[in-house]
Every structure is written in C-alpha cells, then in structure tokens.
Design an enzyme around this catalytic site. Structure first.
Site, PDB file in Angstrom:
ATOM      1  N   ASP A 214      15.352 -33.096   6.428  1.00 23.93           N
ATOM      2  CA  ASP A 214      14.180 -32.287   6.756  1.00 23.93           C
ATOM      3  C   ASP A 214      13.025 -32.979   6.047  1.00 23.93           C
ATOM      4  OD1 ASP A 214      12.065 -30.401   6.670  1.00 23.93           O
ATOM      5  OD2 ASP A 214      13.511 -28.840   7.156  1.00 23.93           O
ATOM      6  N   HIS A 215      12.184 -33.671   6.793  1.00 24.57           N
ATOM      7  CA  HIS A 215      11.201 -34.521   6.102  1.00 24.57           C
ATOM      8  C   HIS A 215      10.189 -33.703   5.295  1.00 24.57           C
ATOM      9  CE1 HIS A 215       8.479 -33.755   9.510  1.00 24.57           C
ATOM     10  NE2 HIS A 215       7.496 -34.173   8.728  1.00 24.57           N
ATOM     11  N   HIS A 277      11.637 -26.722   9.008  1.00 27.12           N
ATOM     12  CA  HIS A 277      10.569 -26.844   8.007  1.00 27.12           C
ATOM     13  C   HIS A 277      10.090 -25.479   7.476  1.00 27.12           C
ATOM     14  CE1 HIS A 277      10.804 -30.735   9.698  1.00 27.12           C
ATOM     15  NE2 HIS A 277       9.929 -30.574  10.665  1.00 27.12           N
TER      16      HIS A 277
HETATM   17  C1  BG6 Z   1       8.467 -32.642  13.216  1.00 30.29           C
HETATM   18  C2  BG6 Z   1       8.307 -31.927  14.531  1.00 30.29           C
HETATM   19  O1  BG6 Z   1       9.687 -32.316  12.629  1.00 30.29           O
HETATM   20  O2  BG6 Z   1       7.407 -32.263  12.347  1.00 30.29           O
HETATM   21  C3  BG6 Z   1       6.970 -32.280  15.148  1.00 30.29           C
HETATM   22  O3  BG6 Z   1       9.351 -32.314  15.411  1.00 30.29           O
HETATM   23  C4  BG6 Z   1       5.860 -31.989  14.177  1.00 30.29           C
HETATM   24  O4  BG6 Z   1       6.773 -31.561  16.364  1.00 30.29           O
HETATM   25  C5  BG6 Z   1       6.123 -32.619  12.828  1.00 30.29           C
HETATM   26  O5  BG6 Z   1       4.667 -32.533  14.736  1.00 30.29           O
HETATM   27  C6  BG6 Z   1       5.106 -32.160  11.811  1.00 30.29           C
HETATM   28  O6  BG6 Z   1       5.273 -32.895  10.635  1.00 30.29           O
HETATM   29  P1  BG6 Z   1       4.069 -33.148   9.629  1.00 30.29           P
HETATM   30  O7  BG6 Z   1       4.682 -33.886   8.500  1.00 30.29           O
HETATM   31  O8  BG6 Z   1       3.035 -33.934  10.380  1.00 30.29           O
HETATM   32  O9  BG6 Z   1       3.539 -31.784   9.259  1.00 30.29           O
END
Ligand code: BG6
Length: 525
Positions: A214-215, A277
């Site tokens: 989960d980044h 997230h």
């Molecule tokens: C990803 C989703 O996991 O997270 C995307 O699949 C989304 O749809 C993105 O745009 C958002 O990540 P961040 O780091 O830009 O808030």
C-alpha cells in the site's frame, strides 16, 4: 529508555557508508543497504508500472547505495526481448526521471537481465527457475529472490502457483536463500475473491513471504502518524471520545482515471481508494498503541481497529454514504471530459469516482465519534489530510462578553502536498477590546531535514529486501476491511435507486453538494 532510532537487531541491514555521489545533495547519506544479495524478478517488466515507478526507484536506490552488493534485476514478460534491448528500453524510462550520466547508467544496467515468460505456461516458469539458479551461481547471489508482481491482478493467483510449482517459493533448501512475493493492490474485489486469492498464493508461499503493498504507508507523513501519536505523551490522553468530536480523512485528487478505464470500470473509488489507502489512514489514527514498534505488533493493532468497524445499515446507505461521478468541467484552464466520456468508459457507467463515508468504530475509545472518509477524482485540488476536530469548550465564561460560540480546537495532519501539522486554538486579539481570534501553530514536516528521503516505491522495495513487513498489509487486515466493505459494495451494486445515489459533480469542484449533508465537508473551516 527506548530509543526508536536504534536499528532492529533482527533486521538484515547495515548502514551503508556514504558513497561519494555527485547527485546527492547532502553529505549525510544514510540509506540502509540490505545485507543479503538478491535477484529482483519483475513479472510484467514491459508494463507501465515497471517503466514509471519500479525502474526509476531501483536506479535511485542504486545511486544512493540502497541496493545490496551484488544484486540483479530480472525483467520478465510475454514480449520477446533480449537483455540488450531490455536495458535500452529501461534507459529511456529512467532518462525521463533522472538524466543519469552514461557511466552511472552503464554501471547500473550491467545488473539488468531479461527473460521472456508466458504467464500460463509451467515450462516457462521452470525455465525461469533454471535461469535464476544460473544467475545465482555466476553472480554469487546467494539464492535470495524477490518476485514483484507488476501484473494485472487477474494473473496473481496463477503466477504465484506457477512460481510455486517451479520450486520458486521454497526457502533455505539446497542453495536457496529466501523467496518473497510483492503484490500490488487490489487484493481481490470482495471478501470472497480476496480469501480465494490468498488461499491460492498460500499454497506455495507462507504469510511471511508475502508483501502486499500500500504505497500510502510508505509516505513520510503517513509513517509519521505513529511517531506523532506514540512518541509524545501529550496527545494520547485526549485522543478519544471524551475530547474528539469527529475526524475527517480526505484524499482529493485532480487526476481523472488516466487511461485506466479497464481497471477503474471494475474498481470505482471504493475499491481503488477506500479498501486500501483510506482504511490504512483510518487505522493509523484510530488504533491502540502497539506494545512495540514491530511489524506484527503494529499490524495486530490495525487489524483490531478494522474489526471494530460498525457494519453499515445497508437499507439506509444514503445516511452514511454519498457517491459521485465527475461530469465535465475546467481544470488548470483546460476543459476536461466527463467520466462517461473518457476513452474506454461505458457511456452509461454508474461507477463512482467520489465517495464520502461516515463510519463508526465500536470500541471503548471511539464510541459515538463519527469518522468521515472522503476521496474523489477530478476535484478542485490535490489534497490528502486528516483533521481532528476537538469538542467545544464545555462552558464558555466569555459568552456574556463576546457572545457567539468559540470555534473548537482542530489538529490537522497534512499528508500531501502540505506536509504539515497544524494546531488551531483561540487567543486574545491584541487590543483594548476583548476579542478572540483563532490562530495556528504550524510544523512543517521537512523543517530541519537532514539527509535524503525515500520515495514510496524506493521504500517498499527496500523494506522488502530487508524483510521488514511493517508497511505492508497482512491478510487478516485485508479480510477485516473487505468484511466491512463488501456488504456496502453489494448494497450499492444491487440498489434499485442507483441513479439517486450517484450524484454528478463538475470537474474542478469539491464533489457533489450532497457530501455537505453527511458531514463537515471536505475542507476544514
Ligand atoms: C492509487 C490509485 O493507488 O493511488 C490511484 O489506484 C490514485 O487511482 C493513487 O490516483 C493516489 O495516490 P497518491 O499518492 O497520488 O495520493
């Protein structure tokens, strides 16, 4: 006294001495170099994720001494390429991000290899196994492997099983070291498919071998939530239903679906952002203090929190959930199409691109405190933040003098792009007349920063090499969240009145006005 800066004894890492690096701004280079050499095998190496995220992250880690010595990156995909062409292709991608000098690129590229792979052919996986054994032997790689799934999710189970059948899930046998699997979200599309996928992967890989990314967890400001809550004594005593009125968690994006219609038409915002997230942000804010800063203890507490989510009354969904889909509108001076006019989207699609959810956590700490979770695409601006709104003062001694109400205290944890912590409180306005004014105390996360930081993909790759699962999902957490969300998704999907539930909002706004009826709206006052 505990010292959180001490490295974990069990972690296979040493602090790499700072290698002279003309690209690094700071002399205080403190990347952790994993001690175990390994091969990083990317399944889906000709795809977008490898090009945009993985290869630049690996290159940057290499630049800063964050990869083990020796290491190999083996790209695998259906495309018939050889190693030379793979290196050229990857150079073009990395050039876009870094413009490395030729020497630096050549030194890194000498560790890149390519092996064609058919994802449905057991013989092809056996070939891969032989190839990796040979590479271990010729490059002294100690038999440690990371298999990174940069694949469509529909291939996860099959690829894990074919890896397993080719013996690539085995550890510490013959000349093998460890074997780890990195899986991108989505982990299934509901509770049933998530457990089914997990069972399939577990046939050959143990839980300790599976790294579910989960980044968001790798973002600096998200990691900081635990430090903020549990390395300070003053916040925990007021972090509960006695002092907190409500919590709002917002992840607003300006981006649309960016050529990902195939995926998004299956996912929508609830599967794309909430199942992962948003649930992680919620857990970090609401969890009990873990007994140790250790992957298992931290994930135990997160899962306990997820298990306390109060099920939605599915027959009254609209009291708890507002869904929206973006219509056309202006963004950055350009006219943007409606979701339904994006290439690849069905013209009558009912897929939500915005959701606001009001939920409750049924435990002693949070009983009765609403949590508002909001995320949407094509909104007014990019904004990820958590706002904790405290209760009003129980009695205002100023009422007679000042009239009106006193604005309650608020604590905002800015995740992105404002990487700040802001506390709002009341003070006397300087002057002869007695007047109050709300003021803020601001902390900028990068204030006094020393040394480099890791971007989200650099962090997850490095933690996987270190064998540290702190920032990855554990399956019980995945299932607890699906248990909560699956009835909601089913409720939305079978709802006869879907047209009434799904509000259209103009691109470039803060979502459908109906969101305001559910809760405090996206922006804190
Ligand atoms: C990803 C989703 O996991 O997270 C995307 O699949 C989304 O749809 C993105 O745009 C958002 O990540 P961040 O780091 O830009 O808030």
């Amino acid at each position: 006294m505990s010292d959180i800066s001490k490295p974990d004894k069990n972690m296979s890492a040493v602090i790499a001495p700072c290698e002279p690096d003309p690209l690094a701004d700071s002399a205080e280079c403190l990347f952790e170099r994993p001690r175990d050499s390994c091969s990083i095998v990317i399944l889906g190496a000709t795809g977008d994720l490898t090009a945009r995220k993985l290869m630049p992250a690996l290159f940057n880690l290499y630049q800063h001494g964050g990869l083990p010595k020796p290491f190999a990156v083996v790209g695998c995909g259906r495309t018939r390429l050889d190693t030379r062409r793979f290196r050229e292709k990857m150079k073009a991608e990395v050039d876009r991000a870094f413009h490395p000098g030729p020497d630096r690129w050549e030194a890194f590229a000498a560790n890149l290899y390519y092996q064609p792979l058919s994802f449905d052919d057991p013989a092809s996986f056996e070939n891969l196994s032989r190839y990796l054994t040979e590479l271990d032997y010729t490059h002294s790689l100690a038999g440690n492997r990371i298999f990174y799934f940069a694949l469509p999710p529909s291939l996860y189970k099959q690829a894990a099983q074919l890896l397993g059948r080719a013996g690539l899930g085995r550890e510490h046998l013959d000349n093998l070291g460890w074997s780890r699997l990195v899986v991108e979200k989505p982990f299934g599309r509901d509770l049933q498919s998530a457990t089914d996928l997990d069972r399939g992967i577990h046939q050959y890989f143990g839980e300790h071998q599976i790294f579910r990314i989960d980044h968001y967890l790798a973002k600096e400001t998200v990691q900081n939530i635990l430090m903020f809550r549990f390395a300070n004594a003053i916040f925990e005593p007021i972090w509960n239903r006695r002092y907190i009125d409500h919590v709002s968690i917002v992840a607003a994006e300006t981006l649309g679906i960016e050529n990902r219609a195939d995926y998004y038409e299956q996912a929508g915002v609830l599967r794309d952002m909430f199942q992962n997230h948003m649930m992680q942000l919620l857990a970090l804010i609401a969890m009990e203090p873990p007994s140790a800063f250790d992957a298992e203890r931290v994930r135990d507490e997160k899962t306990k929190t997820h298990r306390c989510l109060r099920p939605f009354p599915v027959d009254r969904l609209s009291d708890y959930l507002v869904l929206g889909q973006y219509g056309p509108g202006m963004q950055d001076g350009a006219t943007m199409p409606a979701y339904r006019d994006e290439p690849g989207v069905r013209p009558d699609s009912m897929m939500p691109t915005f959701a606001m959810m009001k939920l409750f956590i049924d435990n002693w700490r949070w009983q009765g405190v609403p949590f508002f979770l909001t995320s949407g695409k094509r909104l007014s601006r990019k904004l990820t933040r958590i706002s904790i709104r405290f209760k009003d003062v129980p009695h205002s001694m100023f009422r007679r003098t000042l009239g009106g109400t006193i604005t309650a205290n608020q604590l905002v944890l800015g995740i992105f792009p404002d990487e700040k912590i802001v506390l709002t409180f009341q003070t006397k306005t300087p002057g002869v007349k007695v007047k109050l004014r709300p003021v803020t105390m601001n902390f900028n996360y990068y204030q006094d920063q020393a040394g480099p930081t890791l971007d989200a993909y650099e962090k997850v790759l490095q933690d996987c090499m270190l064998g540290d699962q702190m920032l990855f999902w554990r399956q019980d957490g995945v299932e607890a969240c699906w248990s909560f969300l699956t009835p909601i998704l089913e409720g939305c999907e079978i709802c006869r009145d879907r047209t009434e539930m799904l509000h259209t909002y103009a691109t470039g706004t803060w979502g459908p006005p109906a969101g305001g009826k559910l809760g405090p709206g996206i922006l804190p006052p």
